[in-house]
Design a protein around this motif. Structure first.
Motif, PDB file in Angstrom:
ATOM      1  N   GLU A   6       0.876  -1.174   0.000  1.00  0.00           N
ATOM      2  CA  GLU A   6       0.000   0.000   0.000  1.00  0.00           C
ATOM      3  C   GLU A   6       0.911   1.221   0.000  1.00  0.00           C
ATOM      4  N   ASN A   7       0.932   1.968  -1.078  1.00  0.00           N
ATOM      5  CA  ASN A   7       1.825   3.144  -1.141  1.00  0.00           C
ATOM      6  C   ASN A   7       0.975   4.410  -1.156  1.00  0.00           C
ATOM      7  N   GLU A   8       1.300   5.276  -0.247  1.00  0.00           N
ATOM      8  CA  GLU A   8       0.635   6.582  -0.271  1.00  0.00           C
ATOM      9  C   GLU A   8       1.560   7.551  -0.970  1.00  0.00           C
ATOM     10  N   ILE A   9       1.039   8.290  -1.949  1.00  0.00           N
ATOM     11  CA  ILE A   9       1.918   9.207  -2.662  1.00  0.00           C
ATOM     12  C   ILE A   9       1.728  10.608  -2.089  1.00  0.00           C
ATOM     13  N   GLY A  10       2.701  11.022  -1.345  1.00  0.00           N
ATOM     14  CA  GLY A  10       2.720  12.369  -0.781  1.00  0.00           C
ATOM     15  C   GLY A  10       1.408  12.717  -0.111  1.00  0.00           C
ATOM     16  N   ALA A  11       0.969  13.929  -0.381  1.00  0.00           N
ATOM     17  CA  ALA A  11      -0.250  14.393   0.263  1.00  0.00           C
ATOM     18  C   ALA A  11      -1.370  14.511  -0.746  1.00  0.00           C
ATOM     19  N   SER A  12      -1.157  13.906  -1.909  1.00  0.00           N
ATOM     20  CA  SER A  12      -2.135  14.073  -2.980  1.00  0.00           C
ATOM     21  C   SER A  12      -3.428  13.312  -2.733  1.00  0.00           C
ATOM     22  N   GLY A  13      -3.384  12.442  -1.689  1.00  0.00           N
ATOM     23  CA  GLY A  13      -4.580  11.629  -1.429  1.00  0.00           C
ATOM     24  C   GLY A  13      -4.649  10.412  -2.304  1.00  0.00           C
ATOM     25  N   ILE A  14      -3.570  10.172  -3.059  1.00  0.00           N
ATOM     26  CA  ILE A  14      -3.555   8.989  -3.903  1.00  0.00           C
ATOM     27  C   ILE A  14      -2.900   7.854  -3.138  1.00  0.00           C
ATOM     28  N   THR A  15      -3.543   6.713  -3.145  1.00  0.00           N
ATOM     29  CA  THR A  15      -2.955   5.525  -2.549  1.00  0.00           C
ATOM     30  C   THR A  15      -2.899   4.441  -3.611  1.00  0.00           C
ATOM     31  N   LEU A  16      -1.788   3.746  -3.636  1.00  0.00           N
ATOM     32  CA  LEU A  16      -1.659   2.635  -4.580  1.00  0.00           C
ATOM     33  C   LEU A  16      -1.787   1.327  -3.820  1.00  0.00           C
ATOM     34  N   PHE A  17      -2.789   0.557  -4.231  1.00  0.00           N
ATOM     35  CA  PHE A  17      -2.917  -0.788  -3.655  1.00  0.00           C
ATOM     36  C   PHE A  17      -2.444  -1.803  -4.683  1.00  0.00           C
ATOM     37  N   SER A  18      -1.688  -2.775  -4.228  1.00  0.00           N
ATOM     38  CA  SER A  18      -1.276  -3.828  -5.176  1.00  0.00           C
ATOM     39  C   SER A  18      -0.787  -5.049  -4.418  1.00  0.00           C
ATOM     40  N   ILE A  19      -0.628  -6.109  -5.122  1.00  0.00           N
ATOM     41  CA  ILE A  19       0.023  -7.287  -4.560  1.00  0.00           C
ATOM     42  C   ILE A  19       1.465  -7.199  -5.021  1.00  0.00           C
ATOM     43  N   GLY A  20       2.321  -6.967  -4.074  1.00  0.00           N
ATOM     44  CA  GLY A  20       3.702  -6.610  -4.407  1.00  0.00           C
ATOM     45  C   GLY A  20       4.424  -7.622  -5.252  1.00  0.00           C
ATOM     46  N   THR A  21       4.108  -8.873  -5.054  1.00  0.00           N
ATOM     47  CA  THR A  21       4.839  -9.903  -5.783  1.00  0.00           C
ATOM     48  C   THR A  21       4.422  -9.995  -7.238  1.00  0.00           C
ATOM     49  N   ILE A  77      -5.090   2.349  -8.345  1.00  0.00           N
ATOM     50  CA  ILE A  77      -4.798   3.743  -7.984  1.00  0.00           C
ATOM     51  C   ILE A  77      -6.069   4.329  -7.375  1.00  0.00           C
ATOM     52  N   PHE A  78      -5.975   4.580  -6.112  1.00  0.00           N
ATOM     53  CA  PHE A  78      -7.161   5.007  -5.365  1.00  0.00           C
ATOM     54  C   PHE A  78      -7.022   6.480  -4.990  1.00  0.00           C
ATOM     55  N   LEU A  79      -8.034   7.232  -5.310  1.00  0.00           N
ATOM     56  CA  LEU A  79      -8.024   8.646  -4.951  1.00  0.00           C
ATOM     57  C   LEU A  79      -9.051   8.825  -3.848  1.00  0.00           C
TER      58      LEU A  79
END
Lengths: 373, 368, 501
Positions: C44-59, C114-116
């Motif tokens: 789960e990666n949050e990109i800065g303060a943009s409110g965008i979060t990336l969800f993924s299965i890392g592998t 990509i979740f906003l």
């Protein structure tokens, strides 16, 4: 539904496996390769068998068995009591008859044998000069397996057209046909422990009535069969050709690659008269005479003389057969097939054959002489 | 039930398969020993009997096809219902079904007899009977396509046997055939009559007819099939007559198989052993087709499910076959069915044709 | 039946209203994690303060692409709608969705969600990690003349290979998903206009009807697609050669690829075609004919030779020729078992050797040859365990089964021998004939995708015999086999082609 069928078939297969056939495993059967039949003193059949025993441990490859019985099949059954393996005749190659048994007309043995499906129709038949027992008991150093030796001997000579072909099929064929009699080659054991082809036995119905020597068997072969690729020394009696060997006073022409064919034709139905046309050609290799074979004239002369002597021999042969009432050449067959509603029977034919007239025409030509002119 | 029968498209066969069906059902058990029976009547003119019987077969086949063409796609069971009415028709169908089953038993038992005499004298009849019947069940449940395929392969894979003719040719004596026409006409005709059990099988046309793709070509392939059989029989007859001497032939039960006895290959010494076993493939289509014909009869007349009928027949035939287990019983059975087969296969088609013709005329008169 | 019940209950587990994407980040995060059973590789990666979060299965995703193509461009920016983000990103495969179920499935397929925050839809960007090997030599179906490439486990690569062979606009690739748990991508490939529509239809239906939780390889799929699961004979071909598949596609067949499998399924397939190799069409027709006849002879030799030995030694000693009689009986004289046991034993040893060779690592496998050849072969004969003639026969039979180009068919040939040996041991030639008749009827009953298995022999299509057990020149074989019921029957116009061929 499908699986049900599967189970059904599986259970059936198991059931079927219960009914296994009786095996005849190769090493458990005693393979009889040669039968010999004689007549014993009290009139029953005396059988001699050559059994193939393949055992790496034993030095000998064959066992000779003897037994006596009243029936043909009984011989094998009686002999069975003496062997470690069940005797079987599926690899039978040669059947030898003793002379006595044939004189009594008991050729029917062959007929009995054919009802056994395991016996091949290509089995060779032969007659022993003397008893079959003596012939089969022959043991010398260079003949370790008498059964195999006899088979090879007969096979080789039959294919080379030295012996008349006498397989079970042919003998039975002639035995059962009206107007043709079977013939058997005669094998003789000489004093030196060797077996050789010495002549041909002639039959009337199933009885042995006469014998011809191996020299004459060539002429018999010439008439019976399409002759191809044999060799023959023909004796020439002529005043024009002087023999090289003065002592013997005989001239011999040696022929090679002899091809011959014959044709019998009925020309007179009432008097029973036949035309026998024999056509022979071959390579002339040698003439034991002081003569130049390069000369075309001389070749013609030799041709003529050979023709004459072949004709003489054939006439002699036919006369002999007629005197014995044995129609080995199959004149009766020709008569039957040319005369409609002849209702020929064996008995009638024997009489007719005796009186029949045969005109022999021989046509001999030298194809080429050998390498040298 | 309807007179006409329109086969489902997946069961339709190309017409030239008919050649193989006819040929494979005709050639079977009879070919092993027909020469002796005919020879006992017609002597050295037996080959004339074979030719006459062959010609007669062609005539019968012609009338069978004529009858079928009156109705379009139909089989004998439909025709019977049409000609005789519902109840008598069904009864006649039953007779026909019994005839098919009878032929089945004749073939099965004769084959078992041959294999017991030649190869396995100790193996019991029931075992051969069960094993062959199981094969038949497996084949018949596959449908007509599988059965026709078995016929096709049984011919294609048996062609090599013909190459063995060369071996007996070395021993033939064509003088045996002469003089021609020595026997009188009666005995020659009697010889032809004895060909019955060897020649029958072509009546399967009555049943496979609706499964043919192009019914116009049926006449061509049916006659080709019969002709192939006739030529084969003629060749065999000539060969046998000239190979065996008369007395020998009278004593030979299965001359065709005996001809194999002199065939010697470099790797197989005795071909007849192979041939006798190989014959299973040759009789298999006969059995399959007769069984199928009987099952079709039940299906068409009584609208029963085939699977049960097949198993019922199998069990029935099994018990019949183990009951007929000795030479004399088999011969009696053969003679009995020889007679029946002559009337059903050779005579009945003419009667049926005339009846069908009359019926057709009458209905058309009524309509007018 | 059992499977059906299982599936229907599973479908009811998640209520419908929960299927939408939650609006807040926390909810989304818990939902996502819950659906994937709190798996350790969820990232789960949050990109800065943009409110965008990336969800993924890392592998499952490519880390470098994630940083280069998604995180870097979005860093430091802020967006008010997902549409804007989509326009900003330069990724090949990107789509919008508001279904949670779909999003999770996409994550399993290598997508980044990509979740906003505050938005009801998410973006799915596909950046799958590529695990796999490059195209390598065809090792199981090797041949001397012709291309050497083989399929790999990657469906994409395989499609590339096929496309590179057939550059035709009518080449169709249909994708389906198979396996309720594995969710494998299955591609049906065919050439429109040649292939029989009916066949594709029935194949598609069969694939869709498969109710199986996991299909890992095309060989499993092949077993599920085959019409008769009771038969031992393969009804569809499995091949690793792209040229072979292309050749078959041109004949009007259908190929099926499974993602993660290096074998393609091709159907319909006839019995004869298992004995044809791609190399046959790459060499002269005379040589190809010779090879095919050789293989066919080998087939018969392999299936019947041992049985023939057993039958003639057990029941029919009469048929053994005189010349062989001595050698045979001499070699049999010391053997303590009846022929059937002897043969079964040796066949069993042979199979053991083969199986051991196949299971062992290659380096050790080579020693198997030595063990088999020297130790067992020679010693068995010397000890009087078996006859040396049988050893020759068995090795011939084994050799015969190995020349079959199809591995699956080769296995069948080896197995079919055993019942035949048993039948021969019980009933001699009659048993063998019984077995043969059964096999014949069995083969006659089989179909492959509705086409008869023994085609072109039965039903007889004489035109197709030109390319069956023999092969005639290419200029004559201009017709597509009847087996495929091709819509376009001819490969080329024979009259026009005559000028050049």
């Amino acid at each position: 539904m499908r699986t049900k069928g599967w189970i059904w078939s599986c259970s059936f297969s198991f059931l079927l496996l219960c009914g296994c056939a009786q095996p005849k495993v190769l090493e458990e059967v005693g393979l009889v390769t040669t039968y010999g039949y004689d007549i014993s003193k009290n009139g029953s059949i005396l059988g001699t068998m050559v059994e193939l025993t393949i055992d790496p441990a034993s030095p000998k490859d064959v066992v000779i068995l003897e037994s006596e019985a009243l029936s043909v099949r009984g011989i094998r059954n009686n002999a069975n009591n003496k062997t470690s393996k069940r005797l079987a005749s599926g690899q039978l190659r040669v059947i030898i008859y003793g002379e006595e048994i044939l004189k009594q007309g008991r050729t029917g043995i062959a007929e009995t044998l054919t009802s056994d499906p395991s016996i091949s129709d290509m089995t060779y038949l032969a007659m022993a000069d003397g008893t079959a027992r003596d012939l089969l008991k022959l043991k010398t150093e260079h003949i370790p397996d008498i059964g195999n030796h006899l088979y090879k001997l007969i096979d080789q000579n039959t294919k080379g057209r030295v012996m008349p072909s006498a397989t079970l099929q042919e003998v039975l064929h002639n035995l059962f046909s009206i107007g043709k009699e079977p013939i058997l080659p005669i094998l003789k054991k000489d004093g030196k422990g060797e077996v050789g082809f010495t002549g041909v036995a002639l039959f009337k119905e199933s009885k042995l009535v006469g014998k011809i020597n191996s020299d004459q068997s060539f002429y018999l072969n010439l008439i019976i069969d399409k002759y191809k690729g044999g060799n023959k020394d023909v004796e020439i009696k002529s005043s024009k050709l002087k023999p090289r060997n003065q002592q013997l006073n005989k001239t011999v022409a040696s022929l090679d690659a002899v091809n011959g064919s014959s044709k019998i034709k009925l020309i007179n139905r009432e008097k029973v008269e036949f035309d026998l046309d024999v056509k022979v050609d071959g390579r002339l290799l040698e003439v034991t005479s002081m003569i130049d074979l390069g000369n075309q004239e001389n070749i013609k002369l030799v041709e003529k003389e050979i023709t004459k002597s072949i004709k003489r021999e054939i006439e002699k042969l036919i006369a002999y057969c007629q005197s014995k009432e044995s129609d080995a050449m199959g004149f009766g067959e020709i008569y039957r097939s040319s005369v409609r509603h002849s209702n020929l029977t064996d008995k009638r034919w024997y009489k007719m054959f005796k009186e029949a007239k045969v005109n022999v025409n021989v046509d001999f030509s030298v194809k080429r002489t050998g390498l040298n002119e | 039930m309807k007179v006409q029968y329109q086969a489902k498209p997946q069961y339709i066969l190309s017409t030239f398969i008919l050649f193989f069906i006819i040929h494979s059902i005709q050639v079977g058990i009879g070919i092993q020993g027909f020469q002796r029976i005919i020879f006992s009547e017609a002597k050295n003119d037996s080959w004339i009997s074979v030719v006459l019987a062959g010609v007669f077969t062609h005539i019968v086949v012609f009338f069978i096809i004529k009858t079928l063409q009156l109705y379009g796609p139909t089989d004998i069971y439909g025709i019977h219902i049409e000609v005789y009415g519902k109840w008598i028709g069904k009864a006649v169908n039953c007779i026909y079904i019994f005839y098919c089953l009878g032929m089945f038993v004749v073939i099965l038992n004769n084959y078992i007899e041959v294999i017991q005499t030649w190869v396995f004298p100790t193996v019991p009849t029931w075992l051969f009977s069960i094993s062959i019947l199981l094969l038949v069940v497996y084949g018949v449940t596959g449908g007509i396509r599988v059965i026709a395929g078995a016929g096709f392969f049984s011919i294609i894979l048996s062609v090599w046997i013909l190459s063995f003719i060369g071996y007996p040719l070395r021993f033939v004596d064509f003088h045996h055939l002469l003089p021609v026409m020595e026997s009188n006409i009666t005995s020659i005709l009697k010889g032809s009559y004895k060909m019955t059990i060897t020649l029958i099988g072509f009546e399967i046309l009555y049943i496979v007819y609706p499964f043919m793709e192009d019914r116009k070509k049926v006449i061509k392939y049916a006659h080709l099939g019969v002709a192939a059989t006739n030529i084969l029989y003629l060749i065999l007859m000539l060969l046998t007559l000239s190979y065996f001497s008369p007395g020998q032939l009278e004593n030979t039960n299965w001359p065709t198989l005996s001809l194999f006895k002199i065939v010697k290959l470099p790797f197989i010494e005795r071909t007849e052993y192979v041939a006798v076993s190989y014959w299973l493939l040759i009789i298999l289509p006969n059995l399959l087709l007769y069984m199928w014909a009987a099952v079709r009869g039940i299906k068409r007349s009584f609208e029963r499910k085939t699977k049960g009928v097949i198993w019922f027949f199998t069990i029935f035939l099994f018990f019949v076959s183990i009951f007929i287990n000795t030479r004399s019983k088999i011969n009696q059975f053969n003679d009995f069915f020889d007679n029946i087969a002559f009337y059903i296969a050779f005579c009945y088609p003419f009667i049926l044709y005339i009846l069908a013709l009359i019926k057709k005329k009458m209905t058309s008169l009524k309509e007018n | 039946m059992f499977f059906k019940k299982l599936f229907s209950t599973k479908g009811n587990l998640i209520p419908k209203d929960q299927n939408l994407i939650p609006e807040t980040r926390e909810k989304m995060s818990t939902e996502f994690k819950q659906r994937l059973q709190n798996s350790a590789d969820i990232s789960e990666n949050e990109i800065g303060a943009s409110g965008i979060t990336l969800f993924s299965i890392g592998t499952l995703i490519d880390k470098t692409m994630l940083h280069r193509d998604i995180i870097d461009p979005l860093k430091g920016l802020s967006f008010d709608s997902t549409q804007k983000i989509m326009e900003h990103l330069s990724i090949g495969e990107i789509e919008k969705s508001n279904q949670m179920e779909k999003a999770v499935q996409a994550a399993l397929d290598g997508n980044v969600i990509i979740f906003l925050d505050g938005n009801s839809s998410v973006l799915l960007a596909k950046i799958p990690s590529r695990v796999g090997r490059s195209v390598s030599y065809a090792q199981n179906e090797s041949q001397v003349i012709g291309p050497q490439m083989a399929f790999t486990e990657s469906l994409l690569t395989n499609m590339t290979l096929i496309r590179s062979y057939i550059k035709d606009t009518s080449l169709c690739i249909e994708n389906l998903q198979v396996g309720s748990r594995t969710n494998k991508l299955v591609s049906i490939v065919y050439i429109n206009g040649i292939v029989s529509e009916q066949m594709v239809g029935s194949l598609r239906k069969r694939i869709q009807e498969i109710k199986m939780d996991g299909i890992l390889d095309s060989s499993v799929l092949e077993q599920l697609l085959a019409e008769n699961s009771l038969t031992i004979f393969p009804q569809m071909a499995l091949t690793e050669r792209p040229d072979r598949v292309s050749d078959w596609l041109l004949k009007g067949k259908v190929a099926i690829f499974v993602d993660g499998s290096s074998l393609a399924i091709v159907c319909p397939q006839s019995f004869m075609e298992f004995f044809q190799s791609m190399e046959d069409s790459n060499v002269n027709w005379q040589i190809a004919t010779f090879w095919r006849l050789l293989r066919f002879t080998a087939l018969f030799l392999s299936v019947f030779f041992t049985a023939l030995y057993v039958a003639s030694l057990t029941f029919h000693y009469e048929v053994i020729p005189q010349t062989l009689l001595f050698t045979l009986s001499e070699s049999r004289a010391k053997v303590p078992f009846p022929p059937i046991i002897e043969a079964l034993l040796l066949e069993f040893i042979m199979e053991l050797l083969r199986e051991a060779g196949a299971r062992l690592p290659t380096k050790v496998g080579q020693t198997m040859g030595i063990v088999g050849g020297i130790v067992i072969g020679t010693a068995a004969v010397e000890a009087g365990f078996t006859s040396n003639i049988l050893i020759i026969i068995i090795s011939l039979g084994a050799l015969g089964s190995f020349v079959t180009p199809s591995y699956t068919m080769g296995n069948v040939i080896r197995i079919v021998r055993f019942p035949l040996i048993i039948l021969a041991g019980f009933w001699g030639f009659y048993g063998m004939m019984f077995g043969f008749c059964f096999l014949l009827l069995h083969l006659l009953r089989q179909t492959s995708l509705g086409s008869p298995y023994l085609s072109p022999f039965y039903p007889p299509r004489f035109a197709d015999w030109k390319d069956s057990i023999i092969r005639l020149p290419l200029s004559i074989t201009n017709k597509r086999p009847d087996l495929t019921r091709a819509e376009d029957e001819y490969k080329f116009d024979p009259i026009k082609a005559k000028k050049h061929n």
